[in-house]
Motif scaffolding. Structure first.
Motif, PDB file in Angstrom:
ATOM      1  N   PRO A   5      -2.385  -6.162  -6.038  1.00 18.51           N
ATOM      2  CA  PRO A   5      -3.038  -4.858  -6.110  1.00 18.51           C
ATOM      3  C   PRO A   5      -2.148  -3.854  -6.852  1.00 18.51           C
ATOM      4  N   GLU A   9      -4.031   0.965  -5.431  1.00 14.62           N
ATOM      5  CA  GLU A   9      -4.816   0.119  -4.521  1.00 14.62           C
ATOM      6  C   GLU A   9      -4.085  -0.128  -3.211  1.00 14.62           C
ATOM      7  N   GLN A  13      -5.711   0.413   0.401  1.00 14.46           N
ATOM      8  CA  GLN A  13      -5.787  -0.697   1.346  1.00 14.46           C
ATOM      9  C   GLN A  13      -5.030  -0.416   2.651  1.00 14.46           C
ATOM     10  N   LYS A  15      -3.962   0.682   6.162  1.00 20.74           N
ATOM     11  CA  LYS A  15      -4.787   0.872   7.353  1.00 20.74           C
ATOM     12  C   LYS A  15      -4.265   1.987   8.252  1.00 20.74           C
TER      13      LYS A  15
END
Length: 175
Positions: A5, A9, A13, A15
């Motif tokens: 990525p 990104e 991504q 969390k």
């Protein structure tokens, strides 16, 4: 072969967390915004606009969905011109959702710190950033990624030790 990525990104991504440890006294001195600021400190008005600084829009996006973004800076005093420039920009980063703290280098002497700046995503992936002596991204490769558990633990512990000692941006006044 699976493509890694992009840096952007990785943020999208994430969390729960993205933490950044900065340990240089200067970066990207060729940055047009820095050069402009050196000649006219009032020139930073556009730097507060997410339209002109995509970084701010990205930080708003990810912090609005609950990802905690923390940045800690270890630096020398008196502060370099470049870090004074960053200090002036930091309120925009905070308004976009980042938390930022400052730790004068002399208060970090007894801390074990990695040799390079890094981002740590979700306590599972470290992205080391490599710079030249002049603070530009290294032409040999500006980043190195690892999920090696011992490196992740080292970077997490280093960041947290700096974070505990560091002064919140709102309380730090450059020397």
């Amino acid at each position: 072969m699976v493509e890694e990525p992009t840096f952007e990104e990785l943020f999208r991504q994430a969390k729960h967390s993205a933490v950044h440890l900065e340990m240089r006294d200067g970066y990207m001195r060729s940055d047009p915004s820095f050069i402009s600021w050196q000649h006219d400190p009032g020139s930073l008005l556009s730097e507060w606009d997410p339209e002109s600084r995509p970084w701010l829009a990205l930080m708003q996006e990810i912090t609005n969905r609950g990802v905690e973004v923390r940045r800690a800076r270890v630096f020398s005093e008196p502060m370099s011109d470049y870090l004074r420039f960053e200090h002036c920009l930091t309120p925009a980063n905070i308004a976009a959702g980042e938390q930022v703290r400052w730790l004068p280098r002399r208060r970090a002497s007894d801390l074990a710190l990695p040799g390079n700046d890094f981002w740590l995503f979700d306590d599972s992936l470290v992205v080391f950033l490599h710079f030249t002596g002049e603070g530009e991204l290294s032409p040999e490769g500006d980043e190195e990624r690892t999920a090696e558990p011992s490196v992740v633990r080292l970077c997490s512990a280093a960041f947290e030790s700096v974070w505990r000692r560091a002064v919140p941006h709102e309380e730090y006044r450059p020397v």
